[in-house]
Design an enzyme around this catalytic site. Structure first.
Site, PDB file in Angstrom:
ATOM      1  N   ASP A   1       2.857  35.323  41.880  1.00  0.00           N
ATOM      2  CA  ASP A   1       2.569  33.987  42.403  1.00  0.00           C
ATOM      3  C   ASP A   1       3.845  33.350  42.959  1.00  0.00           C
ATOM      4  O   ASP A   1       3.841  32.760  44.047  1.00  0.00           O
ATOM      5  CB  ASP A   1       1.976  33.130  41.290  1.00  0.00           C
ATOM      6  CG  ASP A   1       1.743  31.691  41.718  1.00  0.00           C
ATOM      7  OD1 ASP A   1       0.821  31.456  42.513  1.00  0.00           O
ATOM      8  OD2 ASP A   1       2.496  30.808  41.264  1.00  0.00           O
TER       9      ASP A   1
ATOM     10  N   GLU B   1      -1.976  39.133  43.376  1.00  0.00           N
ATOM     11  CA  GLU B   1      -0.657  38.572  43.060  1.00  0.00           C
ATOM     12  C   GLU B   1       0.162  39.548  42.215  1.00  0.00           C
ATOM     13  O   GLU B   1       1.380  39.685  42.420  1.00  0.00           O
ATOM     14  CB  GLU B   1      -0.818  37.242  42.335  1.00  0.00           C
ATOM     15  CG  GLU B   1      -1.356  36.132  43.233  1.00  0.00           C
ATOM     16  CD  GLU B   1      -1.548  34.819  42.508  1.00  0.00           C
ATOM     17  OE1 GLU B   1      -1.422  33.778  43.168  1.00  0.00           O
ATOM     18  OE2 GLU B   1      -1.818  34.836  41.284  1.00  0.00           O
TER      19      GLU B   1
ATOM     20  N   ASN C   1      -5.921  37.510  40.919  1.00  0.00           N
ATOM     21  CA  ASN C   1      -4.874  37.876  39.961  1.00  0.00           C
ATOM     22  C   ASN C   1      -4.289  39.254  40.253  1.00  0.00           C
ATOM     23  O   ASN C   1      -3.069  39.449  40.187  1.00  0.00           O
ATOM     24  CB  ASN C   1      -5.433  37.842  38.537  1.00  0.00           C
ATOM     25  CG  ASN C   1      -5.846  36.445  38.112  1.00  0.00           C
ATOM     26  OD1 ASN C   1      -5.436  35.460  38.714  1.00  0.00           O
ATOM     27  ND2 ASN C   1      -6.667  36.356  37.078  1.00  0.00           N
TER      28      ASN C   1
ATOM     29  N   GLU D   1       1.192  38.985  37.504  1.00  0.00           N
ATOM     30  CA  GLU D   1       0.543  37.920  38.279  1.00  0.00           C
ATOM     31  C   GLU D   1       1.424  36.671  38.306  1.00  0.00           C
ATOM     32  O   GLU D   1       1.571  36.016  39.351  1.00  0.00           O
ATOM     33  CB  GLU D   1      -0.815  37.590  37.662  1.00  0.00           C
ATOM     34  CG  GLU D   1      -1.521  36.395  38.279  1.00  0.00           C
ATOM     35  CD  GLU D   1      -2.363  35.650  37.263  1.00  0.00           C
ATOM     36  OE1 GLU D   1      -2.650  34.463  37.515  1.00  0.00           O
ATOM     37  OE2 GLU D   1      -2.719  36.241  36.223  1.00  0.00           O
TER      38      GLU D   1
END
Length: 227
Positions: free
Chosen positions: A50, A122, A119, A46
């Site tokens: 991002d 990502e 989450n 995650e």
């Protein structure tokens, strides 16, 4: 839980390393489970996802909105990488059906928890990036985010103004904004705002109330555009 093959078809991508896909969909609750032997969950992916998402969205905007200044591009990017948009992408992929979690997390509503969906989305982006390359990841993100980028043509100057104009043109009352949640410390709060026009409503989040209102307006405009 549905077959990963179905998810790969929705992505138009087949993983070479299936372990990356499993890691991207493994909820942190599994680490507290005595039967779970692996120590991997999606939190590290995650973190990477991002950054990859921000990079790709930034390049897409740079290439497609040549006449926009830095401040304008930053506002659009803020919407495209916000929780609501990421969760809408996750919903398109029906990602909640693929997240691997403990029974306790599932009973507690973990499959519909927006944080979990954000989450995992990502983390999935990071898994694709590690399994392939930046070019393939770029193409997949561009496809998944296409409808949200396109809606910027409607909201590029101010989503709240655009929503107000839509309401007036449709003979509806003006949009009503209501703060429904504030999370985090006072210096780093996240605000959630609900906007309502007639029978339509949508939420938005941001680190300031005005930002949350704009993101809520964008989300509602996107919904109205696709209804």
């Amino acid at each position: 839980m549905e077959s990963f093959e179905t998810l790969e078809k929705l992505l138009s991508y087949s993983f070479k390393n299936k372990e990356l896909l499993i890691e991207a969909l493994s909820h942190p609750s599994l680490r507290q489970h005595h039967e779970y032997k692996d120590d991997k969950d999606y939190e590290r992916l995650e973190f990477l996802g991002d950054a990859v998402l921000n990079l790709v969205i930034t390049e897409i905007l740079f290439r497609n909105f040549a006449n926009y200044n830095e401040g304008h591009l930053a506002k659009i990017r803020s919407y495209l990488v916000c929780k609501e948009t990421i969760c809408m992408v996750g919903a398109k992929l029906t990602l909640k059906n693929y997240i691997i979690m403990t029974h306790g997390e599932e009973v507690a509503g973990g499959r519909d928890n927006l944080n979990n969906i954000e989450n995992a989305t990502e983390a999935l982006i990071a898994a694709i990036y590690l399994d392939s390359n930046i070019e393939t990841t770029y193409d997949i993100i561009e496809k998944l985010w296409a409808e949200f980028i396109k809606v910027q043509n409607l909201t590029d100057y101010d989503p709240k103004t655009a929503l107000q104009e839509w309401a007036q043109a449709s003979d509806h009352h003006l949009p009503i904004y209501r703060l429904i949640k504030r999370e985090g410390a006072s210096h780093s709060s996240t605000f959630t705002v609900l906007v309502k026009v007639k029978d339509y409503e949508q939420t938005g989040t941001g680190h300031a109330i005005k930002e949350a209102e704009k993101n809520a307006a964008r989300s509602l405009l996107h919904r109205l555009k696709n209804d």
